[in-house]
Design a protein around this motif. Structure first.
Motif, mmCIF file in Angstrom:
data_model
loop_
_atom_site.group_PDB
_atom_site.id
_atom_site.type_symbol
_atom_site.label_atom_id
_atom_site.label_comp_id
_atom_site.label_asym_id
_atom_site.label_seq_id
_atom_site.Cartn_x
_atom_site.Cartn_y
_atom_site.Cartn_z
ATOM 1 N N ASN A 31 0.817 -1.222 0.000
ATOM 2 C CA ASN A 31 0.000 0.000 0.000
ATOM 3 C C ASN A 31 0.844 1.262 0.000
ATOM 4 O OD1 ASN A 31 -2.440 -1.394 -0.003
ATOM 5 N ND2 ASN A 31 -2.427 -1.606 2.235
ATOM 6 N N GLU A 32 2.067 1.143 0.500
ATOM 7 C CA GLU A 32 2.927 2.317 0.605
ATOM 8 C C GLU A 32 4.368 1.878 0.450
ATOM 9 O OE1 GLU A 32 2.712 5.942 3.632
ATOM 10 O OE2 GLU A 32 3.672 4.203 4.561
ATOM 11 N N LEU A 33 5.162 2.705 -0.236
ATOM 12 C CA LEU A 33 6.601 2.472 -0.320
ATOM 13 C C LEU A 33 7.278 3.402 0.670
ATOM 14 C CD1 LEU A 33 7.189 2.215 -4.177
ATOM 15 C CD2 LEU A 33 6.457 0.461 -2.571
ATOM 16 N N ALA A 34 8.083 2.840 1.552
ATOM 17 C CA ALA A 34 8.724 3.623 2.604
ATOM 18 C C ALA A 34 10.229 3.458 2.520
ATOM 19 C CB ALA A 34 8.229 3.187 3.983
ATOM 20 N N ALA A 35 10.932 4.564 2.369
ATOM 21 C CA ALA A 35 12.387 4.556 2.313
ATOM 22 C C ALA A 35 12.965 4.225 3.688
ATOM 23 C CB ALA A 35 12.888 5.917 1.838
ATOM 24 N N SER A 37 14.785 5.916 5.516
ATOM 25 C CA SER A 37 14.836 7.096 6.377
ATOM 26 C C SER A 37 13.942 8.175 5.796
ATOM 27 C CB SER A 37 16.284 7.608 6.481
ATOM 28 O OG SER A 37 16.325 8.921 6.979
ATOM 29 N N SER A 38 13.422 9.037 6.665
ATOM 30 C CA SER A 38 12.588 10.150 6.202
ATOM 31 C C SER A 38 13.401 11.217 5.489
ATOM 32 C CB SER A 38 11.834 10.774 7.385
ATOM 33 O OG SER A 38 12.756 11.296 8.331
ATOM 34 N N SER A 39 14.725 11.116 5.529
ATOM 35 C CA SER A 39 15.562 12.117 4.864
ATOM 36 C C SER A 39 15.595 11.942 3.350
ATOM 37 C CB SER A 39 16.990 12.055 5.413
ATOM 38 O OG SER A 39 17.555 10.782 5.183
ATOM 39 N N TYR A 40 15.127 10.793 2.846
ATOM 40 C CA TYR A 40 15.070 10.602 1.397
ATOM 41 C C TYR A 40 13.981 11.484 0.805
ATOM 42 C CZ TYR A 40 18.068 6.496 1.842
ATOM 43 O OH TYR A 40 19.121 5.653 2.095
ATOM 44 N N ARG A 41 14.351 12.268 -0.206
ATOM 45 C CA ARG A 41 13.404 13.219 -0.796
ATOM 46 C C ARG A 41 12.819 12.735 -2.116
ATOM 47 N NH1 ARG A 41 14.085 18.141 1.788
ATOM 48 N NH2 ARG A 41 14.835 17.675 3.881
ATOM 49 N N SER A 42 13.406 11.713 -2.717
ATOM 50 C CA SER A 42 12.878 11.226 -3.984
ATOM 51 C C SER A 42 13.185 9.741 -4.132
ATOM 52 C CB SER A 42 13.459 12.007 -5.174
ATOM 53 O OG SER A 42 14.860 11.890 -5.222
ATOM 54 N N LEU A 59 10.022 9.809 -8.717
ATOM 55 C CA LEU A 59 8.950 10.639 -8.150
ATOM 56 C C LEU A 59 9.346 11.086 -6.754
ATOM 57 C CD1 LEU A 59 5.988 8.269 -7.213
ATOM 58 C CD2 LEU A 59 8.108 7.425 -8.116
ATOM 59 N N PRO A 60 8.760 12.184 -6.296
ATOM 60 C CA PRO A 60 9.129 12.729 -4.984
ATOM 61 C C PRO A 60 8.562 11.900 -3.840
ATOM 62 C CG PRO A 60 7.379 14.034 -5.967
ATOM 63 C CD PRO A 60 7.791 13.048 -7.014
ATOM 64 N N GLY A 64 9.883 10.583 3.245
ATOM 65 C CA GLY A 64 10.432 9.288 2.877
ATOM 66 C C GLY A 64 9.403 8.278 2.401
ATOM 67 N N ARG A 65 8.167 8.710 2.103
ATOM 68 C CA ARG A 65 7.103 7.766 1.757
ATOM 69 C C ARG A 65 6.329 8.221 0.519
ATOM 70 N NH1 ARG A 65 5.773 4.351 6.107
ATOM 71 N NH2 ARG A 65 7.045 4.749 7.943
ATOM 72 N N VAL A 66 5.713 7.235 -0.142
ATOM 73 C CA VAL A 66 4.826 7.523 -1.245
ATOM 74 C C VAL A 66 3.823 6.377 -1.334
ATOM 75 C CG1 VAL A 66 6.335 6.418 -2.956
ATOM 76 C CG2 VAL A 66 4.693 8.148 -3.703
ATOM 77 N N SER A 67 2.586 6.694 -1.670
ATOM 78 C CA SER A 67 1.570 5.648 -1.761
ATOM 79 C C SER A 67 1.747 4.854 -3.046
ATOM 80 C CB SER A 67 0.172 6.263 -1.710
ATOM 81 O OG SER A 67 -0.138 6.889 -2.934
#
Length: 452
Positions: A31-35, A37-42, A59-60, A64-67
């Protein structure tokens, strides 16, 4: 698994890192891609269908996350033609939309399913880098190809750390063997691996590489492409962009992102510019394989070229050219995927870029001195010089290199170009001295040789 984390998660202070990973469409997406660390911007994501690499999407990230819904929409907008081209080869209807539900599992006649499985000898050459080697070996143990062995060549070791790493990581896996090459130099080590190989194919990778589970299936697919294929190269993805040095190197090389199959030979259609003396065009020594008997017939790798010699490189370029000049083809098969960990430290990268320069012109010097190749190469020199002059302007994704001293790194590379011929002369003398040593010194079977 639908996704796989590749980046190491150690981000340089003040740098805006890019999370590098891959996504398989032939299964339900998370459901979500999570890097890490939250410091990842893309996110830079290699999109695959049934293991077949189709291309990249970027994509941005927010914290650190994107759906996955957002990722699916970007994939549909960017790679729909490539998705349906793969499906057509499987006899499947076109996909109208890409959703979190993913696509069907592979059909029995999926183009990525190997039709034949020649025995492959994998050679990993290493020297006093046991920590890196452990990661490499773990990935090799996970390879799904049914018929292979792994030969770890310990090159002029200073201690027993490499042997210990092989013993601990391979355990009782009889596919893994450890050998010592006492003469320093990557080409010496690769040739030691060649003489130890029992496979019909010998595949080389580096200790700073993480191979994909389907890597060798892709290699076998490349050799099946045409009867005259003597060498196969594959996709060497960037494993992490977490420092300015990694960003610069990713922008500089040309072998990290192409998902287009190619077969190179000496037919007139390829004769442009420096071809076949074109650096980077065929692939990288971190991910290449040969018909074992073809490489043996060519005399293996030139021991005056490569890391650990004054030239610091060029042995892979030389091998590519000799394969082509001998009448064989080179197949670039992107399904043979590995993940390459670039130099994260700028000082290490400075050294590497100087070595890239010396290796290139040392290799060219060798072929200028050879009466069989001199005339053809001299004819190509003007176009080669024009290509070198365009290097600063053709570095990919130049926006990524703003925090790296790109001008300084280019200068180091160009200084290497100037030093390469002298380095080759020194390396030839060194190789001659080693060749004059007694046979027992050159190719002894050492007490350190073992089967894991």
């Amino acid at each position: 698994m639908p996704t796989r984390q590749v980046g190491v998660g150690t981000v340089a202070a003040g740098f805006l890192p890019i999370w590098c990973n891959d996504l398989e469409l032939g299964t339900h997406l998370p459901n979500e891609l999570a890097a890490p660390s939250s410091s990842y911007r893309s996110l830079r994501c290699l999109v695959r269908l049934h293991g077949d690499p189709l291309g990249y999407v970027s994509l941005p990230l927010l914290a650190g996350r994107v759906s996955a819904d957002v990722v699916a929409r970007v994939i549909e907008a960017t790679l729909k033609a490539e998705i349906n081209s793969h499906r057509y080869q499987e006899g499947l209807p076109p996909a109208e939309t890409i959703t979190v539900a993913g696509l069907e599992p592979p059909a029995p006649d999926c183009p990525n399913a190997p039709n034949n499985t020649p025995f492959i000898s994998v050679v990993v050459c290493t020297r006093n880098r046991a920590d890196l080697l452990r990661t490499c070996l773990r990935a090799l143990r996970a390879v799904t190809y049914p018929r292979f062995e792994v030969i770890v060549v310990d090159n002029a070791p200073l201690n027993s750390s490499t042997r210990t790493a092989v013993e601990q990581e391979a355990g009782d896996d009889a596919r893994f063997r450890y050998v010592i090459e006492p003469r320093p130099g990557l080409s010496c080590a690769r040739n030691r691996g060649l003489t130890s190989a029992r496979g019909d194919i010998v595949a080389y990778t580096d200790d700073d590489v993480t191979v994909d589970p389907g890597w060798l299936s892709g290699v076998a697919r490349g050799f099946a492409a045409r009867a005259d294929v003597g060498c196969v190269t594959g996709l060497a993805c960037t494993a992490a962009i977490e420092s300015p040095a990694e960003a610069y190197f990713d922008a500089r090389v040309s072998w990290a992102d192409s998902c287009q199959r190619q077969i190179f030979d000496m037919s007139p259609r390829w004769r442009d510019g420096l071809y076949p003396y074109s650096p980077g065009r065929f692939g990288t020594g971190a991910n290449f394989a040969f018909q074992t008997q073809v490489l043996k017939s060519l005399g293996g790798f030139d021991e005056a070229l490569g890391a650990g010699t004054p030239t610091a490189g060029g042995e892979d370029l030389d091998a590519f050219v000799r394969v082509l000049l001998a009448g064989y083809a080179i197949a670039y098969e992107p399904a043979g995927i590995v993940w390459h960990h670039h130099r994260a430290d700028l000082d290490d990268l400075r050294t590497q870029m100087f070595g890239y320069g010396t290796g290139l012109t040392a290799f060219l010097t060798k072929h200028l001195l050879d009466a069989r190749t001199r005339r053809a190469l001299l004819h190509r020199v003007p176009s080669g010089l024009r290509k070198m002059a365009r290097i600063p302007g053709t570095t990919r994704n130049s926006a990524l290199t703003e925090q790296a001293p790109g001008g300084e790194l280019l200068l180091r590379e160009f200084l290497g170009f100037a030093a390469g011929p002298l380095c080759y002369a020194r390396a030839r003398r060194r190789a001659g001295a080693m060749a004059a040593s007694t046979p027992s010194q050159q190719a002894q079977t050492l007490p350190g040789e073992m089967s894991a």
